[in-house]
Design a protein around this motif. Structure first.
Motif, short mmCIF file in Angstrom:
data_model
loop_
_atom_site.label_atom_id
_atom_site.label_comp_id
_atom_site.label_asym_id
_atom_site.label_seq_id
_atom_site.Cartn_x
_atom_site.Cartn_y
_atom_site.Cartn_z
N TYR A 82 -6.72 -4.30 -5.45
CA TYR A 82 -7.34 -4.39 -6.77
C TYR A 82 -6.61 -5.44 -7.61
O TYR A 82 -5.37 -5.44 -7.67
CB TYR A 82 -7.31 -3.03 -7.46
CG TYR A 82 -8.16 -2.01 -6.73
CD1 TYR A 82 -9.52 -1.90 -6.99
CD2 TYR A 82 -7.61 -1.18 -5.75
CE1 TYR A 82 -10.32 -1.00 -6.31
CE2 TYR A 82 -8.40 -0.27 -5.06
CZ TYR A 82 -9.75 -0.19 -5.35
OH TYR A 82 -10.53 0.70 -4.65
N ASN A 101 -11.45 -5.80 5.28
CA ASN A 101 -12.29 -5.52 6.44
C ASN A 101 -13.70 -6.09 6.28
O ASN A 101 -14.26 -6.65 7.22
CB ASN A 101 -12.34 -4.01 6.68
CG ASN A 101 -10.96 -3.43 6.92
OD1 ASN A 101 -10.27 -3.81 7.86
ND2 ASN A 101 -10.53 -2.53 6.05
N GLU A 102 -14.25 -5.94 5.09
CA GLU A 102 -15.58 -6.49 4.83
C GLU A 102 -15.53 -7.98 4.52
O GLU A 102 -16.56 -8.65 4.46
CB GLU A 102 -16.23 -5.74 3.68
CG GLU A 102 -16.50 -4.27 3.96
CD GLU A 102 -17.49 -4.06 5.09
OE1 GLU A 102 -18.39 -4.92 5.26
OE2 GLU A 102 -17.37 -3.05 5.79
N ASP A 129 -11.79 -6.68 -0.26
CA ASP A 129 -11.82 -5.84 0.94
C ASP A 129 -11.48 -6.68 2.17
O ASP A 129 -12.25 -7.57 2.55
CB ASP A 129 -13.21 -5.22 1.08
CG ASP A 129 -13.25 -4.12 2.13
OD1 ASP A 129 -12.57 -4.24 3.15
OD2 ASP A 129 -13.98 -3.13 1.92
N PHE A 179 -15.46 -9.54 -1.86
CA PHE A 179 -14.93 -8.92 -3.08
C PHE A 179 -16.10 -8.43 -3.92
O PHE A 179 -17.25 -8.85 -3.73
CB PHE A 179 -14.07 -9.90 -3.88
CG PHE A 179 -14.82 -11.07 -4.45
CD1 PHE A 179 -15.42 -10.99 -5.70
CD2 PHE A 179 -14.94 -12.26 -3.74
CE1 PHE A 179 -16.12 -12.06 -6.23
CE2 PHE A 179 -15.64 -13.34 -4.27
CZ PHE A 179 -16.23 -13.24 -5.51
N ALA A 193 -12.20 -5.83 -6.62
CA ALA A 193 -11.68 -5.23 -5.40
C ALA A 193 -11.93 -6.21 -4.26
O ALA A 193 -13.06 -6.67 -4.07
CB ALA A 193 -12.38 -3.90 -5.11
N GLY A 230 -7.86 5.71 -0.71
CA GLY A 230 -8.75 5.16 -1.73
C GLY A 230 -9.59 6.18 -2.47
O GLY A 230 -10.49 5.80 -3.24
N MET A 261 -3.14 -1.25 -3.97
CA MET A 261 -4.03 -1.40 -2.82
C MET A 261 -4.00 -0.14 -1.97
O MET A 261 -3.07 0.67 -2.04
CB MET A 261 -3.66 -2.62 -1.99
CG MET A 261 -2.39 -2.48 -1.16
SD MET A 261 -2.11 -3.93 -0.10
CE MET A 261 -3.59 -3.92 0.92
N THR A 262 -5.02 0.02 -1.15
CA THR A 262 -5.12 1.16 -0.24
C THR A 262 -4.49 0.80 1.11
O THR A 262 -4.28 -0.37 1.44
CB THR A 262 -6.59 1.55 -0.01
OG1 THR A 262 -7.22 0.52 0.75
CG2 THR A 262 -7.32 1.74 -1.32
N ILE A 304 -8.02 -2.46 0.88
CA ILE A 304 -8.69 -2.86 -0.35
C ILE A 304 -7.63 -3.06 -1.42
O ILE A 304 -6.86 -2.14 -1.72
CB ILE A 304 -9.71 -1.81 -0.82
CG1 ILE A 304 -10.79 -1.62 0.24
CG2 ILE A 304 -10.34 -2.23 -2.15
CD1 ILE A 304 -11.78 -0.51 -0.09
N SER A 320 0.84 -1.20 0.00
CA SER A 320 0.00 0.00 0.00
C SER A 320 0.88 1.25 0.00
O SER A 320 2.06 1.19 0.35
CB SER A 320 -0.93 0.00 1.21
OG SER A 320 -0.20 0.16 2.42
#
Length: 484
Positions: free
Chosen positions: A190, A204-205, A202, A208, A200, A231, A183-184, A188, A130
């Motif tokens: 990519y 944390n979530e 994620d 994708f 993408a 991001g 990536m961030t 996230i 990142s």
């Protein structure tokens, strides 16, 4: 090799040499590929040292119980146990052949002594860091025995804590990555998806999703090459009328960046056979750079703070029209160019946007017009001064990345890059290899490889080392993180 931090290499250095007193005097010697090895406190794998000796038979003795030294098929293999004492320890290993002897110093750091952490990401097919070095991420696959296809897992690493997060498994019908691009800092990443478009992922979530960009109509042709830590700012490309066009995403909307009026070879742009992509941007978002993608020229361009577009290295760009031979022996005009080129890296620019790293390619017509010969040199462009610094003394090489202070990192050679040299750009001062540079900063040595990125704070280094398995050559990513 895993977790060995320092190896001082004396190529065929004569560590010990004696002459026997026989009637026919015979030289006896021991030559070692390494005379000093430094290991981390734990997690080390055996390390192999090449031994050249006369007589050929030799024996090794470790002078401490925490080191074992074995002769394995004529090579010296050192193995160290984990250091539970908490402080650095040192010993020697003696190698004896006849009456000749050489000693290797073996140093093992305490678990908390290391000023930087080195981690090799050898199991990831593709990986990225990142922008501020908070995270690294990549993916690997395993075979699905039932379907004969692949199952993919994404792996995230917190570079400050070494905490790891893994997502998956996902079958290739849902997720079929071919590479990760950026990536961030928020987690996230990519990835280019062989099923079309970009995904993408994620952290944390823990899911994708297909990437869509407001302002870009055709998501299947989308390419995100670089993203800011938060991001909110992206650059990349999208397909438009059959050609790649560069875009910037900011303030919630994508905008197409202006095109050059001519291609790399100075031919006026007419909408045919000309593609342009945005590749990366400075941390302050003032400068965006990219590449042409026509006829494999990879010409390097940049957009300034007002988003006007220019060739990188304008001061040293030279275009000459020559006569080349056509397939039927006819003559035709062709422009040969000395100018800056780049490949697809997102890390070619300094955080403040002052410096852009790349390759200065010279062209010459040879064989009576049948061939254009190209030579490539590392180069760095000062955007503010419109001045290009070319380093021909390093031979075939490329400028990989550069920091705000004008320290440039040169990849050697320009293709199949395996080493890195460090220079002070404006003075031309050679600062040694990347290993020398890191040793000077932190007192440890790292594996040979090519540096791709230094974070704006100078505390994270992203690099790769070439590895060959059979006929395949792969680049294994690794990073250094300064311990706070």
């Amino acid at each position: 090799m895993k977790n060995i931090l320092s190896k001082t290499v004396w190529t065929l250095g004569i560590a010990a040499l004696v002459m026997t007193g026989c009637k026919n005097s015979e030289e006896q010697y021991v030559r070692l590929s390494d005379l000093v090895c430094t290991f981390q406190g734990s997690g080390n794998e055996p390390y192999t040292i090449t031994v050249d000796s006369e007589p050929e038979a030799w024996r090794a003795t470790a002078n401490a119980s925490w080191v074992s030294a074995e002769n394995v098929e004529g090579k010296l293999v050192l193995t160290v146990s984990d250091n539970t004492d908490g402080s650095e320890r040192t010993t020697t290993v003696d190698v004896v052949a006849g009456k000749a002897m050489a000693s290797i110093s073996v140093i093992q750091l305490g678990e908390n002594d290391l000023p930087v952490r080195y981690r090799l990401l050898k199991d990831l097919h593709s990986a990225v860091i990142s922008p501020n070095g908070k995270l690294a991420a990549g993916y690997y696959s395993v075979a699905d025995a039932e379907t004969g296809t692949a199952i993919y897992y994404f792996h995230f690493i917190n570079l400050d804590t070494d905490e790891k997060t893994e997502l998956g498994p996902w079958p290739e019908s849902l997720m079929f990555p071919t590479s990760v691009t950026c990536m961030t800092d928020t987690g996230i990443v990519y990835a280019i998806d062989a099923n079309g478009g970009m995904k993408a992922i994620d952290m944390n979530e823990k899911n994708f999703y297909a990437v869509e960009v407001p302002g870009i109509a055709n998501a299947s042709s989308l390419g995100i090459n670089s993203v800011s830590g938060d991001g909110e700012f992206w650059v990349g490309y999208a397909m438009e009328n059959g050609h790649y066009r560069p875009f910037v995403f900011e303030n919630g909307q994508a905008t197409m960046l202006p095109l050059l009026g001519k291609d790399f070879r100075d031919i006026p742009y007419d909408g045919e056979d000309f593609d342009l992509m945005a590749r990366g941007f400075s941390a302050d978002r003032s400068i965006i750079y990219g590449t042409t993608w026509d006829n494999q020229d990879y010409g390097m361009v940049y957009w300034d703070a007002e988003r006007n577009v220019h060739f990188v290295g304008e001061d040293e760009r030279k275009v000459r029209t020559v006569q080349r031979n056509g397939p039927e022996g006819e003559k035709y005009d062709y422009n040969i160019v000395d100018g800056m080129i780049s490949w697809s890296s997102q890390f070619n620019i300094s955080p403040n946007g002052k410096w852009i790293a790349g390759t200065y390619r010279k062209e010459e017509l040879v064989n009576d017009g049948d061939k254009v010969e190209q030579t490539e040199f590392a180069a760095f462009y000062n955007v503010e001064a419109n001045k290009t610094y070319i380093f021909e003394e390093y031979g075939a090489a490329s400028g990989m990345c550069v920091n705000d202070e004008g320290i440039g990192f040169i990849g050697l050679p320009s293709m199949y890059t395996s080493k890195t040299a460090v220079v002070r750009i404006e003075t031309g001062e050679a600062l040694g290899s990347f290993q020398d540079y890191i040793y000077g900063l932190y007192g440890v040595r790292v594996p040979e490889g090519f540096l791709q990125y230094v974070t704006p704070d100078g505390k994270k280094f992203w690099a790769a080392t070439l590895s060959s398995e059979g006929i395949a050559m792969t680049a294994l990513n690794w990073y250094l993180a300064v311990n706070e």
